[in-house]
Design an enzyme around this catalytic site. Structure first.
Site, PDB file in Angstrom:
ATOM      1  N   GLY A 169      89.976  55.737  32.597  1.00 36.84           N
ATOM      2  CA  GLY A 169      88.763  56.553  32.549  1.00 36.84           C
ATOM      3  C   GLY A 169      87.551  55.717  32.883  1.00 36.84           C
TER       4      GLY A 169
ATOM      5  N   GLY B 217      85.765  52.840  28.066  1.00 32.42           N
ATOM      6  CA  GLY B 217      86.583  51.615  28.080  1.00 32.42           C
ATOM      7  C   GLY B 217      86.085  50.604  27.054  1.00 32.42           C
TER       8      GLY B 217
ATOM      9  N   GLU C 239      92.068  50.887  32.934  1.00 30.86           N
ATOM     10  CA  GLU C 239      92.069  51.324  34.334  1.00 30.86           C
ATOM     11  C   GLU C 239      90.777  52.086  34.548  1.00 30.86           C
ATOM     12  OE1 GLU C 239      94.274  50.726  36.728  1.00 30.86           O
ATOM     13  OE2 GLU C 239      95.784  49.698  35.518  1.00 30.86           O
TER      14      GLU C 239
ATOM     15  N   CYS D 164      89.699  57.749  41.514  1.00 31.77           N
ATOM     16  CA  CYS D 164      89.136  56.442  41.137  1.00 31.77           C
ATOM     17  C   CYS D 164      89.079  55.477  42.311  1.00 31.77           C
ATOM     18  CB  CYS D 164      89.955  55.845  40.000  1.00 31.77           C
ATOM     19  SG  CYS D 164      91.693  55.673  40.390  1.00 31.77           S
TER      20      CYS D 164
HETATM   21  P1  NAD Z   1      87.693  61.624  30.769  1.00 34.64           P
HETATM   22  O1  NAD Z   1      86.327  62.144  30.453  1.00 34.64           O
HETATM   23  O2  NAD Z   1      88.828  62.557  30.831  1.00 34.64           O
HETATM   24  O3  NAD Z   1      87.957  60.456  29.741  1.00 34.64           O
HETATM   25  C1  NAD Z   1      89.146  59.731  29.729  1.00 34.64           C
HETATM   26  C2  NAD Z   1      89.741  59.800  28.343  1.00 34.64           C
HETATM   27  O4  NAD Z   1      88.860  59.208  27.391  1.00 34.64           O
HETATM   28  C3  NAD Z   1      90.016  61.221  27.859  1.00 34.64           C
HETATM   29  O5  NAD Z   1      91.308  61.298  27.309  1.00 34.64           O
HETATM   30  C4  NAD Z   1      88.943  61.447  26.827  1.00 34.64           C
HETATM   31  O6  NAD Z   1      89.347  62.321  25.783  1.00 34.64           O
HETATM   32  C5  NAD Z   1      88.693  60.060  26.271  1.00 34.64           C
HETATM   33  N1  NAD Z   1      87.344  59.922  25.753  1.00 34.64           N
HETATM   34  C6  NAD Z   1      86.200  60.411  26.294  1.00 34.64           C
HETATM   35  N2  NAD Z   1      85.139  60.069  25.537  1.00 34.64           N
HETATM   36  C7  NAD Z   1      85.615  59.342  24.491  1.00 34.64           C
HETATM   37  C8  NAD Z   1      85.004  58.682  23.372  1.00 34.64           C
HETATM   38  N3  NAD Z   1      83.679  58.713  23.175  1.00 34.64           N
HETATM   39  N4  NAD Z   1      85.806  57.999  22.524  1.00 34.64           N
HETATM   40  C9  NAD Z   1      87.138  57.954  22.728  1.00 34.64           C
HETATM   41  N5  NAD Z   1      87.766  58.555  23.765  1.00 34.64           N
HETATM   42  C10 NAD Z   1      87.026  59.239  24.635  1.00 34.64           C
HETATM   43  O7  NAD Z   1      87.707  60.882  32.177  1.00 34.64           O
HETATM   44  P2  NAD Z   1      86.531  60.148  32.885  1.00 34.64           P
HETATM   45  O8  NAD Z   1      86.206  58.888  32.180  1.00 34.64           O
HETATM   46  O9  NAD Z   1      85.423  61.089  33.228  1.00 34.64           O
HETATM   47  O10 NAD Z   1      87.302  59.788  34.242  1.00 34.64           O
HETATM   48  C11 NAD Z   1      86.613  59.413  35.346  1.00 34.64           C
HETATM   49  C12 NAD Z   1      86.495  57.897  35.398  1.00 34.64           C
HETATM   50  O11 NAD Z   1      87.777  57.327  35.296  1.00 34.64           O
HETATM   51  C13 NAD Z   1      85.926  57.403  36.690  1.00 34.64           C
HETATM   52  O12 NAD Z   1      85.087  56.309  36.436  1.00 34.64           O
HETATM   53  C14 NAD Z   1      87.158  56.950  37.456  1.00 34.64           C
HETATM   54  O13 NAD Z   1      86.896  55.993  38.446  1.00 34.64           O
HETATM   55  C15 NAD Z   1      88.006  56.423  36.362  1.00 34.64           C
HETATM   56  N6  NAD Z   1      89.401  56.486  36.733  1.00 34.64           N
HETATM   57  C16 NAD Z   1      90.086  55.331  36.908  1.00 34.64           C
HETATM   58  C17 NAD Z   1      91.410  55.361  37.300  1.00 34.64           C
HETATM   59  C18 NAD Z   1      92.200  54.122  37.527  1.00 34.64           C
HETATM   60  O14 NAD Z   1      93.406  54.253  37.690  1.00 34.64           O
HETATM   61  N7  NAD Z   1      91.624  52.949  37.519  1.00 34.64           N
HETATM   62  C19 NAD Z   1      92.024  56.592  37.518  1.00 34.64           C
HETATM   63  C20 NAD Z   1      91.311  57.746  37.315  1.00 34.64           C
HETATM   64  C21 NAD Z   1      90.000  57.690  36.910  1.00 34.64           C
END
Ligand code: NAD
Length: 446
Positions: A200, A205, A222, A256
């Site tokens: 995410g 992270g 990731e 991503c």
């Molecule tokens: P998202 O909002 O779905 O969040 C990811 C996870 O984190 C979810 O399961 C969510 O419930 C949890 N989460 C969200 N806020 C939280 C908090 N405050 N505390 C604990 N957990 C929490 O996804 P996203 O972050 O919007 O995804 C997009 C980002 O992810 C982009 O930056 C993208 O580049 C990155 N991404 C990376 C990869 C990779 O493989 N490197 C793949 C896909 C997406």
């Protein structure tokens, strides 16, 4: 968000009870034999292939994902990963001998073996909600762990489908799904895990890593970032534009490793702009909103965010949007300033800015002045340029000619560096990520 329980038992379970139950399963030794691991992988494969239609429909509901895209990225890619793992797992798990006779004499033996870590947590995002949950899950099972998976609440139909299917296919004593948003994830993060695998954004992270530090739990992060593309003056621009448009506008840019922006010299930019406009029309027709091959933005918050980036340069193609349909046209922006709004954050949407730089040296400086990206792409016919991009920049992955294709190869590690993440997975690295490589030395007495 779906409130469908993952399983009758899991629904009533508090996170601490759930972890204790899965830990007891791990301690029982049930997940260690190769047979158990291959059976779980085979069942996970069946879950994906037998429920392809239902999962593709859920992905369509959540993201307007076109069928071919959903099938390819969210079903076929994990299946390929599982097949590769099934073909190699016995060989990967075999203890690796190390010659210590020079140190301890002829009778001494030594080697390394991969031990499963125990009970691990996988937190998945919404953009490829099946792939990014099932590929880490496959790695964790192949390594012999018990696993809790947490799908993203922002892809609710897919989350509900996975929560229903996983307990039907996988060993319920070893794998559990917990659906939910921030409160549920926060409660999970308070538990003591043996590994946390998070995909995410970097802000969350940091939350994950802070929580993991309390228990000295290792993490794989990731993350994302702005993945640049260098287009050289000598590249075949029509072919490059086709590959670029295909990668950038898949899943409406919500990938991503999508190409985030293009770096090229001014004269090449003038030739690339019409080539990109033609490539977009070839892919999606004159009106991409009507194309069955073009997706939608996940929700209104992201729609508004991406809409705010559309004025960052001269529109070459696209630029239109429809909030009721969460549609943003595949958009190419030219003459974009390095500090324009679209250059200040990861775009994560269907907008491709072209930033003009004065050749390769300037492009390399531009890349190195910013966070290390998840991927760097190049289109060039020049071997020296390829070598310089490889040697003089740092990124999670590096791809020439085919943006995003490296993640489809199980033999290639996938992961970020610096702001784009830490650790990696796919193929053997997935198994290593969820294992500890233990040193074993045996020196006979007497
Ligand atoms: P998202 O909002 O779905 O969040 C990811 C996870 O984190 C979810 O399961 C969510 O419930 C949890 N989460 C969200 N806020 C939280 C908090 N405050 N505390 C604990 N957990 C929490 O996804 P996203 O972050 O919007 O995804 C997009 C980002 O992810 C982009 O930056 C993208 O580049 C990155 N991404 C990376 C990869 C990779 O493989 N490197 C793949 C896909 C997406």
């Amino acid at each position: 968000m779906s409130t469908a329980p993952a399983a009758p038992r899991a629904a009533a379970e508090q996170p601490a009870e759930l972890v204790a139950r899965l830990r007891a399963t791990f301690r029982s030794g049930r997940t260690r034999p190769l047979d158990w691991r291959t059976e779980q992988l085979t069942r996970l494969r069946a879950l994906l292939t037998e429920n392809r239609a239902e999962l593709v429909e859920a992905l369509h509901q959540d993201l307007g994902k076109p069928e071919a895209e959903a099938s390819g990225a969210d079903i076929d890619l994990p299946v390929r990963e599982i097949d590769h793992t099934l073909a190699h797992l016995a060989e990967w798990l075999a203890p690796q001998p190390v010659d210590v006779t020079g140190v301890f004499g002829a009778d001494a033996t030594a080697g390394t073996r991969l031990d499963p870590l125990g009970t691990v947590l996988v937190i998945a995002p919404w953009n490829y909600p099946v792939q990014l949950l099932t590929v880490p899950l496959a790695g964790a099972l192949a390594a012999g762990n018990t696993v809790v998976v947490k799908p993203s609440e922002l892809a609710p139909a897919t989350s509900a489908a996975l929560a229903r299917l996983i307990p039907r296919y996988l060993d319920p004593e070893a794998v559990a799904v917990v659906e939910g948003a921030v409160p549920e994830t926060t409660a999970l993060l308070e538990q003591h895990w043996d590994h946390i695998f998070y995909t995410g954004n970097g802000a969350v992270g940091r939350i994950v890593m802070r929580a993991a530090a309390e228990h000295l739990t290792p993490v794989t992060l990731e993350l994302g970032g702005k993945s640049p593309v260098f287009v050289d003056a000598d590249a075949d621009l029509d072919a490059a534009a086709r590959r670029l448009a295909q990668a950038k506008f898949a899943n409406a840019g919500q990938t991503c490793v999508a190409p985030d922006y293009v770096l090229t010299d001014p004269a090449t930019a003038r030739r690339l702009e019409p080539a990109l406009a033609r490539a977009v029309e070839e892919l999606f027709g004159a009106d991409p909103q009507q194309s069955p091959r073009y997706g939608r933005i996940v929700n209104e918050r992201h729609f508004d965010r991406v809409s705010g980036l559309l004025d960052s340069g001269r529109t070459v193609t696209g630029g239109t949007r429809d909030r009721a349909d969460r549609y943003i046209a595949p958009t190419v922006l030219a003459g974009v300033a390095p500090d324009a709004p679209v250059m200040r954050e990861e775009i994560f949407g269907p907008v491709l800015p072209i930033v003009e730089v004065d050749g390769l040296d300037a492009a390399i400086d531009f890349i190195n002045d910013r966070d290390k990206p998840l991927a760097l792409y190049g289109f060039t016919g020049n071997a020296a340029t390829r070598r310089r991009l490889a040697e003089e920049t740092s990124s999670g992955g590096l791809g020439f000619g085919a943006p995003m294709a490296h993640l489809r190869v199980p033999e290639l590690p996938f992961g970020g560096v610096g702001e784009s993440g830490m650790g990696g997975y796919h193929g053997l690295l997935s198994v290593e990520t969820f294992s500890h490589r233990k040193a074993v030395l045996d020196v006979p007495l007497g």
